[in-house]
Design a protein around this motif. Structure first.
Motif, short mmCIF file in Angstrom:
data_model
loop_
_atom_site.label_atom_id
_atom_site.label_comp_id
_atom_site.label_asym_id
_atom_site.label_seq_id
_atom_site.Cartn_x
_atom_site.Cartn_y
_atom_site.Cartn_z
N THR A 1 -77.12 -33.16 57.68
CA THR A 1 -77.14 -31.72 57.98
C THR A 1 -77.02 -30.93 56.68
OG1 THR A 1 -76.16 -31.99 60.18
CG2 THR A 1 -75.87 -29.85 59.11
N PHE A 2 -76.08 -31.32 55.84
CA PHE A 2 -75.86 -30.61 54.58
C PHE A 2 -77.08 -30.72 53.67
CE2 PHE A 2 -70.96 -31.27 54.87
CZ PHE A 2 -70.91 -30.39 55.95
N ASP A 3 -77.67 -31.91 53.59
CA ASP A 3 -78.85 -32.11 52.73
C ASP A 3 -80.03 -31.28 53.23
OD1 ASP A 3 -77.60 -33.81 50.97
OD2 ASP A 3 -78.32 -35.65 51.93
N LEU A 4 -80.29 -31.32 54.52
CA LEU A 4 -81.42 -30.58 55.08
C LEU A 4 -81.21 -29.07 54.92
CD1 LEU A 4 -82.04 -32.71 58.27
CD2 LEU A 4 -83.72 -32.30 56.47
N ALA A 5 -79.98 -28.62 55.05
CA ALA A 5 -79.70 -27.19 54.88
C ALA A 5 -80.07 -26.74 53.48
CB ALA A 5 -78.22 -26.91 55.16
N GLU A 6 -79.73 -27.53 52.48
CA GLU A 6 -80.07 -27.19 51.10
C GLU A 6 -81.58 -27.19 50.91
OE1 GLU A 6 -78.07 -29.89 48.51
OE2 GLU A 6 -76.06 -29.16 49.00
N GLU A 7 -82.24 -28.18 51.47
CA GLU A 7 -83.69 -28.30 51.32
C GLU A 7 -84.44 -27.15 51.98
OE1 GLU A 7 -87.28 -31.16 53.01
OE2 GLU A 7 -85.26 -32.01 52.83
N ALA B 1 -68.69 -36.49 53.26
CA ALA B 1 -69.81 -35.56 53.47
C ALA B 1 -70.05 -34.68 52.25
CB ALA B 1 -69.55 -34.70 54.69
N TYR B 2 -69.08 -34.61 51.34
CA TYR B 2 -69.20 -33.76 50.15
C TYR B 2 -69.35 -34.57 48.87
CZ TYR B 2 -67.41 -30.67 53.74
OH TYR B 2 -67.24 -29.99 54.91
N ASP B 3 -69.57 -35.86 49.04
CA ASP B 3 -69.73 -36.77 47.90
C ASP B 3 -71.22 -36.88 47.59
OD1 ASP B 3 -70.06 -38.96 46.20
OD2 ASP B 3 -68.52 -40.17 47.20
N PRO B 4 -71.68 -36.32 46.46
CA PRO B 4 -73.11 -36.34 46.15
C PRO B 4 -73.70 -37.75 46.09
CG PRO B 4 -71.95 -34.82 44.71
CD PRO B 4 -70.91 -35.60 45.44
N ALA B 5 -72.94 -38.69 45.54
CA ALA B 5 -73.44 -40.07 45.42
C ALA B 5 -73.62 -40.69 46.80
CB ALA B 5 -72.50 -40.91 44.56
N ALA B 6 -72.64 -40.48 47.68
CA ALA B 6 -72.74 -41.04 49.04
C ALA B 6 -73.90 -40.40 49.80
CB ALA B 6 -71.43 -40.83 49.78
#
Length: 299
Positions: free
Chosen positions: A189-195, A264-269
């Motif tokens: 969800t977080f990744d798609l929101a940024e994209e 959910a806030y770990d960029p590497a994960a």
């Protein structure tokens, strides 16, 4: 001389098209009835033809005059996910809201490890891979209908993804698998929101209510605490509230903008999960790492 007065439909979703997955029972069915009352054209998803038609008829009866259409697909099969998306794009002029509500719970036999049609662990497949693949496939229609919203129905139950055993081939337990899949959903969800931030599509996740009276909760042996209606209002808010029009990339615990699990806030994960998700959901994706297991009952 009498001049006709134009009347504007005051309902918040008049003229809007909303797709709700998992709409044949539980909160999804209640949410569909609520949204139809708000004036939405409802696209209801289900995987059983009989139950899907019953849900369509029930929503029409609850909101006379509402436009309601059914879309059949088993989300445990990524091919069916993409085929359903193609049917929606072919048939619908627009799509204003996608609600990813369908879920595989902990199961009535929690120690039994089922897998999807493509061989992926079932909860990860239905609760994470399928919603992600559906969003991707429907993006052309969502962006053409912008401003549009995606609401991912997640859970307060969140367990870190084990990147050494994503498909949970060791020490399997259904509720644990469910909680891992729901955190994966939030991470995407977080990744798609940024994209999608500059494309007019917001993406948010919500924990609608704790231990609702759903078949999944009862099947696992848990005692429901609240009715499914309790989850409708927090979910509908993310769909209709004008104050949330530009809000994206958030996790809500009911009505509260909350913090999800630290992973959910770990960029590497998130990057590791994104690579796995893209690989497993692409059209030619294989089932590497899926391992052996039992297929979903009825498949």
């Amino acid at each position: 001389m009498n001049i006709p007065v134009a009347h504007t439909d005051p309902r918040p979703l008049h003229g809007k098209v909303v797709l709700v997955t998992g709409a044949t029972q539980g909160m999804g069915r209640d949410l569909a009835r609520h949204l139809a009352g708000d004036g939405a054209t409802l696209l209801l998803h289900g995987r059983d033809p009989g139950r899907l038609q019953e849900a369509v008829d029930a929503v029409r009866a609850a909101a006379p005059g509402a436009a309601v259409r059914g879309y059949l697909a088993d989300l445990a099969d990524l091919d069916q996910v993409r085929e359903m998306a193609a049917r929606v794009i072919d048939a619908e002029p627009r799509l204003d809201v996608l609600v990813n509500n369908a879920a595989a719970g902990g199961g009535s036999e929690p120690a039994r490890r089922d897998v999807s049609r493509q061989g992926h662990e079932l909860r990860f497949a239905v609760n994470h891979l399928a919603p992600y693949a559906l969003i991707r496939a429907l993006l052309p229609l969502l962006t053409a209908s912008a401003p549009a919203r995606v609401v991912n129905v997640a859970s307060i139950g969140q367990t870190p993804v084990d990147f050494d055993d994503v498909m949970l081939e060791r020490g399997y337990e259904g509720l644990d698998a469910y909680c891992r899949s729901k955190l994966a959903m939030i991470m995407s969800t977080f990744d798609l929101a940024e994209e999608l931030a500059d494309r007019g599509v917001t993406v948010n996740a919500v924990h609608p209510a704790h231990l609702m009276d759903t078949p999944g909760v009862r099947a696992y042996g848990l005692t429901p605490v609240v009715g499914t209606a309790e989850g409708v209002a927090p979910t509908a808010r993310l769909i209709t509230d004008p104050a949330l029009a530009g809000v994206t990339g958030r996790y809500f615990d009911r009505f509260t903008d909350a913090r999800a699990h630290d992973e959910a806030y770990d960029p590497a994960a998130r990057a590791r999960l994104a690579e796995i998700t893209e690989r497993l959901t692409r059209v030619d994706g294989g089932s590497a790492g899926a391992g052996a297991g039992r297929r979903r009952p009825g498949e």
